[in-house]
Design a protein around this motif. Structure first.
Motif, PDB file in Angstrom:
ATOM      1  N   VAL A  10      40.845  32.293  28.121  1.00  0.00           N
ATOM      2  CA  VAL A  10      41.961  32.172  29.016  1.00  0.00           C
ATOM      3  C   VAL A  10      41.132  31.034  29.782  1.00  0.00           C
ATOM      4  CG1 VAL A  10      42.950  33.541  30.909  1.00  0.00           C
ATOM      5  CG2 VAL A  10      42.030  34.368  28.587  1.00  0.00           C
ATOM      6  N   GLU A  17      40.145  36.056  23.213  1.00  0.00           N
ATOM      7  CA  GLU A  17      41.176  35.635  23.882  1.00  0.00           C
ATOM      8  C   GLU A  17      40.512  34.138  24.867  1.00  0.00           C
ATOM      9  OE1 GLU A  17      44.425  38.790  25.556  1.00  0.00           O
ATOM     10  OE2 GLU A  17      42.751  39.431  26.258  1.00  0.00           O
ATOM     11  N   ALA A  47      38.569  36.089  36.210  1.00  0.00           N
ATOM     12  CA  ALA A  47      39.072  34.909  36.327  1.00  0.00           C
ATOM     13  C   ALA A  47      38.381  33.775  36.462  1.00  0.00           C
ATOM     14  CB  ALA A  47      40.906  34.354  36.712  1.00  0.00           C
ATOM     15  N   GLU A  92      46.054  33.193  33.686  1.00  0.00           N
ATOM     16  CA  GLU A  92      44.875  34.269  34.326  1.00  0.00           C
ATOM     17  C   GLU A  92      45.909  34.955  35.027  1.00  0.00           C
ATOM     18  OE1 GLU A  92      42.709  31.762  37.027  1.00  0.00           O
ATOM     19  OE2 GLU A  92      41.211  31.587  35.613  1.00  0.00           O
ATOM     20  N   PHE A 116      43.995  40.395  31.028  1.00  0.00           N
ATOM     21  CA  PHE A 116      45.093  39.475  30.152  1.00  0.00           C
ATOM     22  C   PHE A 116      46.020  39.971  29.619  1.00  0.00           C
ATOM     23  CE2 PHE A 116      39.999  38.414  30.822  1.00  0.00           C
ATOM     24  CZ  PHE A 116      40.123  37.706  31.510  1.00  0.00           C
ATOM     25  N   THR A 130      44.881  30.969  22.941  1.00  0.00           N
ATOM     26  CA  THR A 130      45.235  30.635  24.320  1.00  0.00           C
ATOM     27  C   THR A 130      45.628  31.270  24.648  1.00  0.00           C
ATOM     28  OG1 THR A 130      43.508  28.945  22.963  1.00  0.00           O
ATOM     29  CG2 THR A 130      45.228  29.279  25.613  1.00  0.00           C
ATOM     30  N   VAL A 131      45.387  32.110  26.638  1.00  0.00           N
ATOM     31  CA  VAL A 131      46.255  32.844  27.488  1.00  0.00           C
ATOM     32  C   VAL A 131      46.800  31.944  28.110  1.00  0.00           C
ATOM     33  CG1 VAL A 131      46.625  34.584  28.357  1.00  0.00           C
ATOM     34  CG2 VAL A 131      45.156  34.992  26.489  1.00  0.00           C
ATOM     35  N   ARG A 132      47.910  31.506  28.592  1.00  0.00           N
ATOM     36  CA  ARG A 132      48.806  30.409  29.012  1.00  0.00           C
ATOM     37  C   ARG A 132      47.842  30.408  30.526  1.00  0.00           C
ATOM     38  NH1 ARG A 132      53.676  29.859  26.518  1.00  0.00           N
ATOM     39  NH2 ARG A 132      52.956  29.484  24.535  1.00  0.00           N
TER      40      ARG A 132
END
Lengths: 337, 337
Positions: free
Chosen positions: B168, B166, B136, B200, B204, B196-198
């Protein structure tokens, strides 16, 4: 009679799957298809619906017969040529069948009763196929005297486009019955890919894989990691095209470089184990772990609404495109019986 | 500077992913790419390898520049035009970058040390991207003074073909940094789809979904329900093309007919719950639940062997075909930031 010879197929139940199956069987030039359904407006419904499916298939016949712009005439023409026969009784539909295939209600009692009747009226040589997605052949055949004939031929919707057929015999089903079904769907020129599943297991293989992914997808939406629509985009922009071209094992064999999947599992094992241990365990029934349902349903409704007939046609056109690319790139057959 | 303006990208680490990323960035006509890698034969390796990636991309430039049949001349031509600059130090590579992107070892210490160095030498406005699949941004930036700049841009291999990225961010990453990365990959004409991954989260989203399916796949092979090769065929003949055209939620919205995914969950809920409760819980690390590994590895090796360079090229051509079909059928963009 070999699986590549013309067949006489009695189709019982012509909802969405049955209609698509009729289109599949009729796409083979010399097959005869006997249809039986209890809906009162069946003949009218068939005239309106079958042409839509037949114009969609990977090997559509509408260029060879009547025009798709006059849908009723296609069914009339199939009927007058003797290739499509519409029945008002199960007896006449099955009387001379080489294959009896049902797409009726997903209800064990209904199916058990149907097969007991079919056994009494169809030729003893006829192959008996159920399109069920969930009721094993060994359950369906409980009222039959001869338990060697019935097997599951589970299609993915719509079967006239989607290549997969999961063939799932009961333990007592004769291997020759399995080989026949496998052979029928993998004749040269067929776009279909039958695969035999060796054990009767809930969801068979395709839906087990899909539901495993779906469970994690629902968990991720519930945890606000990603929206339902963005999750769909992620899948379409990565795993979908990857798995349209190569299976999951083949992809990871490649992903491991010279060391193959062994090297891949060593390299990614740490992350994989962490992910597996942290997987969501949501439920779809019961009171616990079902909080995700309203959130997912709301997000999916907002993202897609109710799909119109045009949108569904567009989706099937997409699917057909992917299958066409896949078939061009792949020789058919090759799966183990 | 807006995300659609030409960028000056410093790429750190040019293995498989880095080389493919270089091809992606160079496919935009006015970008300048600065490359730095510690391998001793780097310049020679780059000359031989980069042209292969550049001829594969969805918007290949090889028709506009040197011929692919003389691979070394492509790199020479990019260098002489000033679009590609080969560096022997991190300092010069990053000195005037608008974006610094790393594809180095998946090692937290290495990445923490790299970003502390980059922070000291790159312009303060430069966007900092890591291609990690597992570490992350909030871990990677521990030694940085300014924790608002770094984010994960996780590609799927190969990124010059595969649409997904992705994005992140760490909790402290500025939203403007996320928007810039999103904008860069979704400029008009781009085949890429950034999402966008909201949060961590390990793996993912894409790899979590893939690993969920893989876990069940390994379980089914271990239980002799299906062979590894037949499982791959099942996936390719059903879910692959389905998910290349429609996401999992969209597919089930359609599968439920007028009632959408709510009706689908009601109809299939029983089977789904049974499947979820019976899912395999195999492990990849440790001593328990790892019996599947040798069986799967053996079956995968037997089915596919070691993939040759030609086979890998063929697989990437397939992937490119599916992405092309998908891009024609889909407008790009549309994902939420």
């Amino acid at each position: 009679m070999s699986a590549s010879s013309p067949q006489q197929i009695a189709l019982i139940g012509l909802g969405t799957i049955g209609m698509s199956m009729a289109a599949l069987h009729l796409s083979r030039e010399h097959n005869i298809v006997d249809v039986f359904d209890i809906r009162p407006d069946f003949e009218d419904y068939l005239s309106k619906t079958l042409p839509i499916y037949m114009s969609q298939g990977p090997s559509s016949i509408d260029s060879k017969s009547s025009s798709g712009s006059q849908p009723t005439s296609l069914v009339e023409s199939l009927v007058s040529s003797g290739r499509l026969r519409i029945h008002s009784s199960l007896e006449t539909a099955c009387a001379s069948a080489t294959i009896v295939q049902e797409q009726g209600p997903e209800n064990p009692d209904w199916k058990q009763s149907l097969w007991a009747q079919v056994e009494a009226i169809a030729p003893p040589s006829a192959h008996l196929w159920t399109s069920t997605s969930g009721i094993a052949a060994s359950i369906q055949q409980l009222q039959m005297r001869d338990k060697t004939r019935l097997l599951v031929v589970h299609p993915f919707n719509p079967p006239n486009i989607m290549p997969l057929l999961e063939i799932v015999p009961a333990p007592e089903t004769l291997p020759a019955r399995v080989e026949f079904a496998h052979g029928y769907f993998s004749v040269p020129g067929s776009k279909h890919r039958p695969v035999t599943v060796r054990k009767e297991i809930p969801g068979f293989v395709g839906n087990r894989l899909a539901f495993a992914l779906l469970r994690e997808a629902c968990h991720l939406v519930q945890e606000d990691v990603v929206s339902a629509k963005d999750l769909d985009t992620i899948l379409m922009a990565s795993l979908g095209p990857r798995w349209a071209g190569n299976g999951v094992f083949e992809s990871y064999q490649q992903g491991g470089g010279e060391g193959g999947i062994r090297a891949f599992l060593e390299k990614l094992g740490g992350t994989m184990q962490t992910v597996w241990e942290g997987q969501g365990r949501v439920n779809v029934l019961g009171d616990e772990g079902t909080e995700w349902k309203e959130k997912v349903i709301t997000q999916v409704d907002q993202a897609y609404g109710t799909l119109s007939a045009d949108q569904i046609r567009e989706k099937e056109a997409r699917l057909k495109d992917f299958v066409r690319v896949q078939t061009q790139r792949y020789p058919t057959g090759g799966a183990e019986i």
